[in-house]
Enzyme design. Structure first.
Site, PDB file in Angstrom:
ATOM      1  N   ASP A  14      86.708  89.355   3.152  1.00 14.71           N
ATOM      2  CA  ASP A  14      87.546  90.555   3.134  1.00 14.71           C
ATOM      3  C   ASP A  14      87.679  91.185   4.513  1.00 14.71           C
ATOM      4  OD1 ASP A  14      88.101  90.298   0.484  1.00 14.71           O
ATOM      5  OD2 ASP A  14      86.751  91.879  -0.197  1.00 14.71           O
ATOM      6  N   ARG A  94      74.580 103.230   4.323  1.00 17.03           N
ATOM      7  CA  ARG A  94      75.977 103.629   4.588  1.00 17.03           C
ATOM      8  C   ARG A  94      76.124 104.827   5.525  1.00 17.03           C
ATOM      9  NH1 ARG A  94      76.767  98.678   3.711  1.00 17.03           N
ATOM     10  NH2 ARG A  94      77.658  98.047   1.716  1.00 17.03           N
ATOM     11  N   ASP A 123      80.408 102.722  -2.235  1.00 14.50           N
ATOM     12  CA  ASP A 123      80.319 102.603  -0.781  1.00 14.50           C
ATOM     13  C   ASP A 123      81.521 103.222  -0.058  1.00 14.50           C
ATOM     14  OD1 ASP A 123      77.807 101.475  -0.731  1.00 14.50           O
ATOM     15  OD2 ASP A 123      78.567  99.431  -0.932  1.00 14.50           O
ATOM     16  N   SER A 174      78.533  89.222  -5.569  1.00  9.35           N
ATOM     17  CA  SER A 174      78.810  90.113  -4.453  1.00  9.35           C
ATOM     18  C   SER A 174      77.481  90.719  -4.013  1.00  9.35           C
ATOM     19  CB  SER A 174      79.778  91.211  -4.892  1.00  9.35           C
ATOM     20  OG  SER A 174      79.718  92.278  -3.975  1.00  9.35           O
TER      21      SER A 174
HETATM   22  N1  ARG Z   1      75.378  99.670  -6.742  1.00  8.87           N
HETATM   23  C1  ARG Z   1      74.699  99.765  -5.502  1.00  8.87           C
HETATM   24  C2  ARG Z   1      75.068 101.034  -4.763  1.00  8.87           C
HETATM   25  O1  ARG Z   1      75.997 101.660  -5.111  1.00  8.87           O
HETATM   26  C3  ARG Z   1      74.901  98.542  -4.638  1.00  8.87           C
HETATM   27  C4  ARG Z   1      76.273  98.276  -4.128  1.00  8.87           C
HETATM   28  C5  ARG Z   1      76.207  97.004  -3.351  1.00  8.87           C
HETATM   29  N2  ARG Z   1      77.443  96.514  -2.876  1.00  8.87           N
HETATM   30  C6  ARG Z   1      77.817  95.226  -3.014  1.00  8.87           C
HETATM   31  N3  ARG Z   1      78.885  94.850  -2.408  1.00  8.87           N
HETATM   32  N4  ARG Z   1      77.140  94.380  -3.715  1.00  8.87           N
HETATM   33  O2  ARG Z   1      74.402 101.420  -3.846  1.00  8.87           O
END
Ligand code: ARG
Length: 415
Positions: A14, A94, A123, A174
């Site tokens: 991506d 983040r 995110d 992912s």
């Molecule tokens: N659900 C978790 C969070 O919101 C992990 C997100 C991880 N992202 C991914 N692309 N797998 O912090």
């Protein structure tokens, strides 16, 4: 000269497509920034890939120490665990990324920042709330939220533009990784009834295949910060790497959770967080010994607020500043050593000691040397029970319903 955009670049499909797309759709010069928060990648080939796809510049920032000092350890001191399960690995990384993207935008005189998040996750919120808090003048673009391409279309866009599609694209998952943990979603994991297949886990051994002998380790804390393993001083980054490896080898740190996302979706998440599991458990054990009952109870509420705030992208807020001040203050006496046993997927606290321990052997013992005045208990109970007796007398005795109304079944006379 074209305006510049700072793109948070992972090296995946991506964000690689985003480099091309940002220059085609927006006519921007792309500066790719890859932030190393302990995700153990080949950063020089990621950098090269960004340049090959057409980035004007590609930077790699080693942010491991910043991450541990300003994000991971404060969250550990707070005992921040989202919904009682998720030690907040991705979520913690983040705001740091937002800060480094903004700093880079300033250095490079860029007008815009971009990230590869979709419109369904947390995110995007964390990045954009963070960036806009730090730099309200910067524009933000989320290509993957805008371009409306599905997986296949993204792949064919890549192929049309000569972007090599990474082999990881064939993976059904992912994944996001940082020092504090690995997050895994998608594919078969989206069925919450299906047990995660073995290949969903890469940091931890299956408990069944873990060593048949337990491992013991001592973790030393100074004011709530882990500073040593088995008596040997160690820096934070190395300590977390060591624990991820050791606890992962013993199958510790697997988490399977149905989680409430900020955008209202419940999602099934598989986490691996061996170091976080061990350290949070050890830290809580030391707090149990060094904080009063009231401090512990109040701190649990703070921990929940703190975890929610991290999860919900509210790192750069005054509420955070206030909660963090409380957490820091609460750690004055959280100094000492915790002994843990790692065995077949379990992490157990088996010993703890502290110069500030509130555990008093003389008071606790049933053996000789008991200093607790048992005769004083009678008076204590008389006073403690006073409001209870008052209420039962006035409101509860003789009622058909309520805590006093349990009636035993009729005993049958035997003949
Ligand atoms: N659900 C978790 C969070 O919101 C992990 C997100 C991880 N992202 C991914 N692309 N797998 O912090």
């Amino acid at each position: 000269m074209a305006d510049k955009v700072i793109l948070a670049y992972s090296g995946g499909l991506d964000t690689s497509v985003a480099i091309k797309w940002l220059s085609e759709e927006y006519g921007l010069d792309v500066i790719a920034v890859t932030i190393d928060v302990g995700n153990e990648r080949d950063f020089s080939s990621i950098r090269q890939k960004a340049l090959d796809v057409g980035a004007l510049k590609a930077l790699v920032i080693d942010a491991k120490e910043l991450f541990v000092t300003y994000f991971v350890f404060p969250a550990l001191q707070a005992d921040a665990i989202y919904e009682g399960q998720y030690p907040l690995a991705t979520a913690l990384s983040r705001p740091l990324m937002a800060k480094l993207l903004v700093d880079t935008a300033r250095d490079e005189k860029a007008t815009t920042v971009a990230h590869g998040c979709t419109g369904k996750g947390n995110d995007q919120v964390r990045f954009e709330v963070g960036i806009s808090a730090l730099a309200p003048d910067l524009k933000v673009i989320a290509p993957a939220r805008e371009w409306g391409m599905n997986r296949e279309q993204t792949i064919s866009y890549a192929q049309r533009h000569g972007i090599t599609v990474p082999v990881t694209v064939s993976s059904p998952y992912s994944v996001d990784e940082c020092l504090w943990g690995r997050s895994n979603e998608c594919g078969v994991l989206e069925d919450p009834w299906v047990e995660p297949p073995p290949d969903a886990y890469t940091w931890t051994k299956s408990p069944a295949e873990a060593p048949d002998e337990p491992a013991y380790l001592d973790i030393g804390f100074d004011k709530g910060i882990p500073v040593s393993i088995d008596g040997e001083k160690i820096d934070g980054v190395s300590l977390i790497y060591r624990l991820n490896e050791l606890a992962g080898r013993h199958g510790v740190g697997r988490i399977d959770h149905i989680e409430n996302r900020l955008v209202g979706i419940k999602s099934r998440e598989i986490y691996e967080a061996p170091a976080a599991t061990v350290l949070l458990q050890a830290h809580q054990a030391l707090e149990a010994m060094t904080l009063s009952k009231e401090q512990l109870r109040f701190k649990q509420k703070v921990a929940m607020e703190y975890a929610d705030l991290i999860y919900n992208g509210l790192w750069f807020t005054s509420l955070h500043q206030d909660l963090a001040a409380y957490v820091r203050s609460s750690q004055r006496c959280v100094t000492g050593t915790v002994r843990l046993k790692l065995f077949k997927g379990n992490c157990t606290v088996v010993g703890r000691k502290s110069p500030f321990s509130l555990y008093d052997y003389g008071l606790a013992t049933y053996d000789k040397g008991d200093q607790f005045d048992q005769t004083a208990s009678a008076g204590f109970i008389h006073i403690w029970g006073l409001p209870v007796r008052t209420q039962t007398r006035v409101q509860l005795l003789g009622q058909d319903e309520g805590p006093l109304s349990i009636t035993a079944p009729q005993k049958q006379e035997e003949d």
